[in-house]
Design an enzyme around this catalytic site. Structure first.
Site, PDB file in Angstrom:
ATOM      1  N   HIS A 126       0.803  -1.224   0.000  1.00 15.39           N
ATOM      2  CA  HIS A 126       0.000   0.000   0.000  1.00 15.39           C
ATOM      3  C   HIS A 126       0.833   1.269   0.000  1.00 15.39           C
ATOM      4  O   HIS A 126       0.337   2.326   0.381  1.00 15.39           O
ATOM      5  CB  HIS A 126      -0.952  -0.005   1.212  1.00 15.39           C
ATOM      6  CG  HIS A 126      -1.957  -1.115   1.140  1.00 15.39           C
ATOM      7  ND1 HIS A 126      -2.606  -1.604   2.249  1.00 15.39           N
ATOM      8  CD2 HIS A 126      -2.403  -1.848   0.096  1.00 15.39           C
ATOM      9  CE1 HIS A 126      -3.418  -2.576   1.884  1.00 15.39           C
ATOM     10  NE2 HIS A 126      -3.315  -2.760   0.590  1.00 15.39           N
ATOM     11  N   ALA A 238       1.812  -8.951  18.888  1.00 13.18           N
ATOM     12  CA  ALA A 238       2.979  -9.318  18.077  1.00 13.18           C
ATOM     13  C   ALA A 238       4.280  -8.980  18.796  1.00 13.18           C
ATOM     14  O   ALA A 238       5.272  -9.710  18.690  1.00 13.18           O
ATOM     15  CB  ALA A 238       2.918  -8.581  16.737  1.00 13.18           C
TER      16      ALA A 238
HETATM   17  C1  BV8 Z   1      -8.674  -2.254  -4.901  1.00 15.93           C
HETATM   18  C2  BV8 Z   1      -3.014   2.672   2.741  1.00 15.93           C
HETATM   19  C3  BV8 Z   1      -9.187  -2.592  -7.184  1.00 15.93           C
HETATM   20  C4  BV8 Z   1      -3.571   4.043   2.958  1.00 15.93           C
HETATM   21  C5  BV8 Z   1      -4.895   1.133   2.859  1.00 15.93           C
HETATM   22  C6  BV8 Z   1     -16.317  -5.002  -0.997  1.00 15.93           C
HETATM   23  C7  BV8 Z   1     -15.828  -6.275  -0.778  1.00 15.93           C
HETATM   24  C8  BV8 Z   1     -14.478  -6.557  -0.953  1.00 15.93           C
HETATM   25  C9  BV8 Z   1     -13.581  -5.558  -1.355  1.00 15.93           C
HETATM   26  C10 BV8 Z   1     -14.095  -4.303  -1.542  1.00 15.93           C
HETATM   27  C11 BV8 Z   1     -15.439  -4.016  -1.380  1.00 15.93           C
HETATM   28  N1  BV8 Z   1     -15.612  -2.712  -1.649  1.00 15.93           N
HETATM   29  C12 BV8 Z   1     -14.425  -2.159  -1.991  1.00 15.93           C
HETATM   30  C13 BV8 Z   1     -13.515  -3.126  -1.944  1.00 15.93           C
HETATM   31  C14 BV8 Z   1     -12.106  -3.004  -2.243  1.00 15.93           C
HETATM   32  C15 BV8 Z   1     -11.394  -2.373  -1.050  1.00 15.93           C
HETATM   33  C16 BV8 Z   1     -11.630  -3.127   0.235  1.00 15.93           C
HETATM   34  O1  BV8 Z   1     -11.062  -4.186   0.443  1.00 15.93           O
HETATM   35  N2  BV8 Z   1     -12.477  -2.560   1.099  1.00 15.93           N
HETATM   36  C17 BV8 Z   1     -12.753  -3.204   2.377  1.00 15.93           C
HETATM   37  C18 BV8 Z   1     -12.939  -2.115   3.436  1.00 15.93           C
HETATM   38  C19 BV8 Z   1     -13.992  -4.072   2.233  1.00 15.93           C
HETATM   39  N3  BV8 Z   1     -10.007  -2.463  -1.425  1.00 15.93           N
HETATM   40  C20 BV8 Z   1      -9.473  -1.480  -2.163  1.00 15.93           C
HETATM   41  O2  BV8 Z   1     -10.059  -0.473  -2.475  1.00 15.93           O
HETATM   42  C21 BV8 Z   1      -8.054  -1.740  -2.643  1.00 15.93           C
HETATM   43  N4  BV8 Z   1      -7.991  -1.495  -4.055  1.00 15.93           N
HETATM   44  O3  BV8 Z   1      -9.438  -3.125  -4.571  1.00 15.93           O
HETATM   45  O4  BV8 Z   1      -8.417  -1.913  -6.212  1.00 15.93           O
HETATM   46  C22 BV8 Z   1     -10.267  -1.624  -7.526  1.00 15.93           C
HETATM   47  C23 BV8 Z   1      -9.928  -0.527  -8.277  1.00 15.93           C
HETATM   48  C24 BV8 Z   1     -10.937   0.353  -8.638  1.00 15.93           C
HETATM   49  C25 BV8 Z   1     -12.256   0.159  -8.192  1.00 15.93           C
HETATM   50  C26 BV8 Z   1     -12.567  -0.943  -7.372  1.00 15.93           C
HETATM   51  C27 BV8 Z   1     -11.568  -1.854  -7.038  1.00 15.93           C
HETATM   52  C28 BV8 Z   1      -7.093  -0.792  -1.955  1.00 15.93           C
HETATM   53  C29 BV8 Z   1      -6.990  -1.158  -0.498  1.00 15.93           C
HETATM   54  C30 BV8 Z   1      -5.831  -0.376   0.137  1.00 15.93           C
HETATM   55  C31 BV8 Z   1      -6.356   0.787   0.909  1.00 15.93           C
HETATM   56  N5  BV8 Z   1      -5.238   1.418   1.636  1.00 15.93           N
HETATM   57  N6  BV8 Z   1      -3.823   1.687   3.450  1.00 15.93           N
HETATM   58  C32 BV8 Z   1      -3.347   4.522   4.361  1.00 15.93           C
HETATM   59  O5  BV8 Z   1      -2.713   3.813   5.154  1.00 15.93           O
HETATM   60  O6  BV8 Z   1      -3.787   5.655   4.650  1.00 15.93           O
HETATM   61  S1  BV8 Z   1      -5.791  -0.018   3.702  1.00 15.93           S
HETATM   62  C33 BV8 Z   1      -5.414  -0.004   5.353  1.00 15.93           C
HETATM   63  O7  BV8 Z   1      -6.442  -0.669   6.046  1.00 15.93           O
HETATM   64  C34 BV8 Z   1      -4.215  -0.817   5.713  1.00 15.93           C
HETATM   65  O8  BV8 Z   1      -3.174  -0.652   4.809  1.00 15.93           O
HETATM   66  C35 BV8 Z   1      -4.717  -2.224   5.766  1.00 15.93           C
HETATM   67  O9  BV8 Z   1      -4.569  -2.858   4.540  1.00 15.93           O
HETATM   68  C36 BV8 Z   1      -6.172  -2.041   5.979  1.00 15.93           C
HETATM   69  C37 BV8 Z   1      -6.671  -2.741   7.217  1.00 15.93           C
HETATM   70  O10 BV8 Z   1      -5.874  -2.350   8.218  1.00 15.93           O
HETATM   71  P1  BV8 Z   1      -5.022  -3.470   9.067  1.00 15.93           P
HETATM   72  O11 BV8 Z   1      -3.608  -3.301   8.706  1.00 15.93           O
HETATM   73  O12 BV8 Z   1      -5.588  -4.822   8.981  1.00 15.93           O
HETATM   74  O13 BV8 Z   1      -5.281  -2.863  10.400  1.00 15.93           O
HETATM   75  P2  BV8 Z   1      -6.630  -2.864  11.121  1.00 15.93           P
HETATM   76  O14 BV8 Z   1      -6.652  -1.627  11.903  1.00 15.93           O
HETATM   77  O15 BV8 Z   1      -7.746  -3.174  10.185  1.00 15.93           O
HETATM   78  O16 BV8 Z   1      -6.498  -4.098  12.079  1.00 15.93           O
HETATM   79  C38 BV8 Z   1      -5.456  -4.089  13.016  1.00 15.93           C
HETATM   80  C39 BV8 Z   1      -5.382  -5.506  13.511  1.00 15.93           C
HETATM   81  O17 BV8 Z   1      -4.291  -5.575  14.421  1.00 15.93           O
HETATM   82  C40 BV8 Z   1      -6.626  -5.934  14.267  1.00 15.93           C
HETATM   83  O18 BV8 Z   1      -6.996  -7.224  13.841  1.00 15.93           O
HETATM   84  C41 BV8 Z   1      -6.163  -5.963  15.718  1.00 15.93           C
HETATM   85  O19 BV8 Z   1      -6.786  -6.999  16.454  1.00 15.93           O
HETATM   86  C42 BV8 Z   1      -4.697  -6.275  15.546  1.00 15.93           C
HETATM   87  N7  BV8 Z   1      -3.833  -5.813  16.633  1.00 15.93           N
HETATM   88  C43 BV8 Z   1      -4.016  -4.762  17.472  1.00 15.93           C
HETATM   89  N8  BV8 Z   1      -2.948  -4.674  18.318  1.00 15.93           N
HETATM   90  C44 BV8 Z   1      -2.093  -5.684  17.977  1.00 15.93           C
HETATM   91  C45 BV8 Z   1      -2.645  -6.405  16.907  1.00 15.93           C
HETATM   92  N9  BV8 Z   1      -2.042  -7.464  16.355  1.00 15.93           N
HETATM   93  C46 BV8 Z   1      -0.854  -7.829  16.869  1.00 15.93           C
HETATM   94  N10 BV8 Z   1      -0.252  -7.192  17.889  1.00 15.93           N
HETATM   95  C47 BV8 Z   1      -0.843  -6.121  18.462  1.00 15.93           C
HETATM   96  N11 BV8 Z   1      -0.242  -5.487  19.497  1.00 15.93           N
END
Ligand code: BV8
Length: 256
Positions: A126, A238
């Protein structure tokens, strides 16, 4: 320091027999450095926004200054924190296997600051918020005039500047994505660390490994959609589990 955490002999054997290990990380691996995850309520000033409302081209077109300032705040925050023991344990793992692939969804650059990438390049799915590019032509911009206008403007075409990260609705860098899926399907062991396993296409990587009968280990204090399918689930932070794993595999490695 001897860790009280115990791992199954079967899991430790998987690591001992592995030639190629792949690790996918998410925001959770930076949580113990003090970087809020996407799922946590955004802290303070940004509490009223959801990341999906800020991390998109639509949000940038709607309010470029707001989005630029959110990323500037995140850059400053990341600059003020340090990699944590979880990042450092991954640096140790990179040294220990013939082949090691670190794939991250994070844009904070903390893996590289910890030392990851010395033997094998970190795959940034990303992008990285330390890099800036022109919103018009997508070219990286290293320097620009700070004339107080936010976002700053591209010195080449005067287009607005933006962080070099992948926003929702934007395509991931194809080379990085292809390399990530190739590694996930060719490795001996796949770790999913600190990710909610919700955002596509990154969330499909562990399933690519499972489809190839490759064991998947999830490290997360909370359950995710992957938990019920993972081969092993290690429930905890982690920053504790990864160093304990290194210690269990290589006891002489000291305070890794
Ligand atoms: C794309 C960069 C093609 C920016 C990020 C419907 C169904 C399926 C998919 C989609 C849909 N509608 C839209 C989509 C596609 C969409 C998507 O997946 N949406 C989701 C919300 C459903 N994806 C996209 O748009 C991607 N592109 O598909 O292109 C396309 C093109 C044109 C038109 C359509 C499609 C692009 C996705 C990338 C977005 N950019 N980041 C920025 O950072 O500002 S995403 C961002 O959130 C992160 O990079 C990461 O990928 C994502 C989720 O975050 P996580 O890293 O998982 O973190 P999160 O906070 O969610 O969770 C933290 C975890 O850590 C938790 O589980 C927690 O329990 C755990 N934790 C907490 N403390 C600890 C721990 N673990 C270990 N140790 C600890 N101490």
């Amino acid at each position: 320091m001897e860790s009280s955490i115990r791992f199954s002999e079967q899991l430790l054997q998987q690591f001992r027999q592995a030639r190629h290990v792949v690790v996918l990380t998410g925001a959770g691996v930076s949580a113990e450095s003090g970087v809020p995850t996407f799922r946590d309520a955004q802290t303070g000033l940004w509490a009223r926004f959801r990341p999906e409302e800020l991390a998109s081209p639509e949000a940038f077109r709607r309010d470029p200054r707001l989005v630029w300032e959110w990323y500037a705040w995140r850059r400053d925050l990341v600059a003020s924190v340090s990699p944590n023991p979880g990042h450092l344990a991954l640096v140790e793992l990179e040294k220990r296997f013939p082949v090691f692939t670190l794939i991250t969804q994070n844009v904070d650059g903390l893996h590289q600051r910890a030392g990851s990438g010395a033997r094998f390049p970190v795959i940034e799915l990303h992008g990285n918020l330390q890099r800036t590019k022109c919103f018009e032509d997508g070219q990286i911009v290293e320097s620009w005039d700070e004339n107080g206008e936010l976002p700053p403007r591209c010195p080449r075409c005067s287009g607005l500047l933006r962080p070099d990260v992948v926003w929702f609705g934007e395509l991931l860098p194809s080379e990085a994505l292809d390399a990530a899926f190739a590694a996930a399907g060719a490795c001996d062991l796949f770790l999913s660390v600190g990710t909610s396993a919700l955002v596509e296409p990154a969330a499909s990587l562990p399933f690519r490994a499972l489809a190839a009968q490759i064991p998947v280990v999830e490290i997360n204090p909370n359950p995710t959609p992957l938990s019920s399918l993972a081969t092993y689930v290690l429930s905890g932070p982690a920053g504790e589990l990864l160093p304990a794993l290194v210690q269990a595999l290589w006891p002489a490695s000291g305070d890794a």
